[in-house]
Design a protein around this motif. Structure first.
Motif, PDB file in Angstrom:
ATOM      1  N   ALA A 100       0.824  -1.211   0.000  1.00 28.90           N
ATOM      2  CA  ALA A 100       0.000   0.000   0.000  1.00 28.90           C
ATOM      3  C   ALA A 100       0.856   1.257   0.000  1.00 28.90           C
ATOM      4  O   ALA A 100       0.586   2.209  -0.751  1.00 28.90           O
ATOM      5  N   PHE A 101       1.906   1.295   0.826  1.00 30.95           N
ATOM      6  CA  PHE A 101       2.780   2.472   0.861  1.00 30.95           C
ATOM      7  C   PHE A 101       3.510   2.638  -0.471  1.00 30.95           C
ATOM      8  O   PHE A 101       3.634   3.753  -0.992  1.00 30.95           O
ATOM      9  N   ALA A 102       4.003   1.535  -1.022  1.00 36.06           N
ATOM     10  CA  ALA A 102       4.700   1.604  -2.312  1.00 36.06           C
ATOM     11  C   ALA A 102       3.755   2.050  -3.417  1.00 36.06           C
ATOM     12  O   ALA A 102       4.118   2.883  -4.268  1.00 36.06           O
ATOM     13  N   GLY A 103       2.543   1.527  -3.395  1.00 36.79           N
ATOM     14  CA  GLY A 103       1.567   1.910  -4.403  1.00 36.79           C
ATOM     15  C   GLY A 103       1.181   3.371  -4.308  1.00 36.79           C
ATOM     16  O   GLY A 103       1.011   4.050  -5.326  1.00 36.79           O
ATOM     17  N   ALA A 104       1.056   3.867  -3.073  1.00 39.41           N
ATOM     18  CA  ALA A 104       0.725   5.281  -2.883  1.00 39.41           C
ATOM     19  C   ALA A 104       1.820   6.173  -3.447  1.00 39.41           C
ATOM     20  O   ALA A 104       1.549   7.163  -4.135  1.00 39.41           O
ATOM     21  N   ALA A 105       3.078   5.820  -3.176  1.00 39.44           N
ATOM     22  CA  ALA A 105       4.197   6.614  -3.686  1.00 39.44           C
ATOM     23  C   ALA A 105       4.260   6.553  -5.211  1.00 39.44           C
ATOM     24  O   ALA A 105       4.526   7.563  -5.878  1.00 39.44           O
ATOM     25  N   SER A 106       4.003   5.375  -5.775  1.00 38.86           N
ATOM     26  CA  SER A 106       4.052   5.213  -7.221  1.00 38.86           C
ATOM     27  C   SER A 106       2.957   6.026  -7.902  1.00 38.86           C
ATOM     28  O   SER A 106       3.198   6.685  -8.923  1.00 38.86           O
ATOM     29  N   HIS A 142      10.680   0.700  -0.624  1.00 37.24           N
ATOM     30  CA  HIS A 142      11.402   1.185  -1.795  1.00 37.24           C
ATOM     31  C   HIS A 142      11.550   0.091  -2.854  1.00 37.24           C
ATOM     32  O   HIS A 142      11.361   0.338  -4.058  1.00 37.24           O
ATOM     33  N   ALA A 143      11.861  -1.132  -2.429  1.00 33.02           N
ATOM     34  CA  ALA A 143      11.988  -2.237  -3.381  1.00 33.02           C
ATOM     35  C   ALA A 143      10.656  -2.507  -4.084  1.00 33.02           C
ATOM     36  O   ALA A 143      10.611  -2.678  -5.311  1.00 33.02           O
ATOM     37  N   GLU A 144       9.575  -2.529  -3.317  1.00 36.34           N
ATOM     38  CA  GLU A 144       8.253  -2.757  -3.905  1.00 36.34           C
ATOM     39  C   GLU A 144       7.853  -1.591  -4.803  1.00 36.34           C
ATOM     40  O   GLU A 144       7.220  -1.788  -5.851  1.00 36.34           O
ATOM     41  N   PHE A 145       8.226  -0.380  -4.426  1.00 38.09           N
ATOM     42  CA  PHE A 145       7.963   0.795  -5.260  1.00 38.09           C
ATOM     43  C   PHE A 145       8.607   0.624  -6.636  1.00 38.09           C
ATOM     44  O   PHE A 145       7.993   0.894  -7.672  1.00 38.09           O
ATOM     45  N   LEU A 146       9.848   0.179  -6.673  1.00 37.82           N
ATOM     46  CA  LEU A 146      10.535  -0.013  -7.946  1.00 37.82           C
ATOM     47  C   LEU A 146       9.848  -1.081  -8.795  1.00 37.82           C
ATOM     48  O   LEU A 146       9.717  -0.931 -10.022  1.00 37.82           O
ATOM     49  N   VAL A 147       9.411  -2.162  -8.148  1.00 39.68           N
ATOM     50  CA  VAL A 147       8.693  -3.214  -8.873  1.00 39.68           C
ATOM     51  C   VAL A 147       7.421  -2.652  -9.494  1.00 39.68           C
ATOM     52  O   VAL A 147       7.121  -2.876 -10.680  1.00 39.68           O
ATOM     53  N   GLN A 148       6.665  -1.903  -8.700  1.00 40.99           N
ATOM     54  CA  GLN A 148       5.420  -1.348  -9.223  1.00 40.99           C
ATOM     55  C   GLN A 148       5.681  -0.345 -10.329  1.00 40.99           C
ATOM     56  O   GLN A 148       4.921  -0.262 -11.311  1.00 40.99           O
ATOM     57  N   GLN A 149       6.754   0.428 -10.208  1.00 38.77           N
ATOM     58  CA  GLN A 149       7.106   1.373 -11.253  1.00 38.77           C
ATOM     59  C   GLN A 149       7.432   0.656 -12.564  1.00 38.77           C
ATOM     60  O   GLN A 149       7.051   1.103 -13.644  1.00 38.77           O
TER      61      GLN A 149
END
Length: 373
Positions: A100-106, A142-149
């Motif tokens: 959820a945090f990674a998705g919000a940032a993305s 941060h790792a999950e953010f990169l994956v979602q990006q």
């Protein structure tokens, strides 16, 4: 039954131009004008209006919602760091919160890419990593953010996709070093493995690391299932075997018993010309396994809503109206789950199935008074 599927197709096309109202008829379910005395209204069951549905999560997590709102409003990461630090590392909820945090940032970055004078969206995550480089929660996000990006902004197989995924792979390694017993960095890497086409021995080595840390983790199993699917690096048979093996070794009360239903969903034909497909033996067996898992699971299991949402899809398609309504009363309000998240408008897609469920339920004598809550 063919009439019902034609109706469903018409509803999918016409949903944007007006509310769906259904009524009982001896010949089946038919669309009627808004205000018709026979109209079946989902609001009569306490269901939320389509515009009120929350597409961010599959079910309620009030602590997460409050922290997300605070972080996005203040652009201060500290509440997110504190929430993850206080969330059990091996559990499903921590994985959902990292996503959820990674998705919000993305999404923030997508909406505000930044420029000469504008601060890009998701800046709070960059500050988090800069100010607390040894925070395991921030490293995982941060790792999950990169994956979602990678999945959100580029196409698999391109150089851009590979570069972002390689960066994500390194970020997973950094996160794993910060928390040796935490399965989440390895769960995140499952998506990297799918995107970068890990060999099967390499993938199985990664999978063993997860099993050593969280052998019954439902989120991890769902991520691994994608790799084994026919459209990625496995086959229908391999995916089914993986799901059935997970269900067979599921501990009592585990939602892993629902894994075969997810495998069936991942291999649905794009065009179904077989009458009765959703009443077929393979679908019926998988649905019954998922229903068993739901009944045996803890009411507070974070993955329960995921299984209920998928059950709604299959139960409506199988014209099992009462059972679909029994699932809807538990999940209505949040629609951030399969299958709705695969569509451009998850709330609208969910609302179509909900309307069909209500209509079918009332066409067979059901009413708000007869529906258990």
């Amino acid at each position: 039954m063919e009439i019902l599927w034609v109706l469903m197709a018409l509803l999918m096309i016409g949903f944007a131009v007006g509310p769906i109202m259904m009524r009982r008829r001896a010949g089946g379910i038919q669309q009627v004008a808004p205000g018709d005395p026979d109209a079946a209204d989902p609001a009569n069951y306490g269901f939320l209006r389509q515009e009120e549905l929350d597409i961010r999560m599959p079910g309620p997590d009030q602590d997460l919602l409050e922290v997300l709102d605070l972080v996005q409003r203040s652009q201060d990461y500290r509440a997110a760091s504190q929430l993850l630090a206080g969330t059990e590392a091996e559990g499903e909820r921590r994985w959902q919160r990292v996503q959820a945090f990674a998705g919000a940032a993305s999404l923030e970055l997508q909406q505000r890419p930044g420029g000469v004078s504008d601060t890009p969206g998701g800046q709070w995550l960059r500050v988090w990593r800069t100010e607390q480089p040894k925070d395991a929660g921030g490293a995982a996000v941060h790792a999950e953010f990169l994956v979602q990006q990678a999945w959100r902004t580029s196409t698999p197989g391109t150089d851009e996709f590979r570069i972002i995924m390689e960066e994500a792979r390194a970020a997973c390694g950094d996160a794993a070093l910060l928390a040796p017993g935490d399965p989440i960095p390895y769960i995140i890497e499952l998506s990297v493995a799918r995107g970068l086409a890990y060999s099967q021995p390499e993938f199985e080595k990664l999978w063993l690391k997860i099993l050593d840390r969280a052998p019954a983790h439902m989120g991890a199993h769902l991520a691994a299932l994608h790799y084994w699917c026919e459209k990625w690096h496995g086959s229908r048979e391999t995916a089914y075997s993986f799901a059935e093996a997970a269900a067979a070794r599921a501990p009592r009360g585990s939602l892993l018993a629902a894994m075969p239903l997810f495998a069936v969903f991942e291999h649905l034909p794009e065009v179904n010309l077989v009458s009765g497909f959703y009443q077929s033996e393979v679908v019926t067996k998988a649905v019954h396994g998922a229903l068993f898992a739901v009944h045996a699971a803890r009411p507070d299991d974070p993955m329960l809503a995921h299984v209920r949402h998928l059950l709604v899809f299959f139960l409506v398609r199988g014209e099992r109206w009462s059972e679909s309504m029994n699932q809807l009363v538990h999940v209505d309000g949040h629609v951030g789950a399969l299958p709705w998240t695969l569509t451009p408008d998850p709330a609208a897609d969910y609302a179509v199935y909900r309307a069909l469920s209500v209509a079918g339920y009332e066409a067979n004598g059901g009413s708000p008074a007869s529906l258990p809550h």
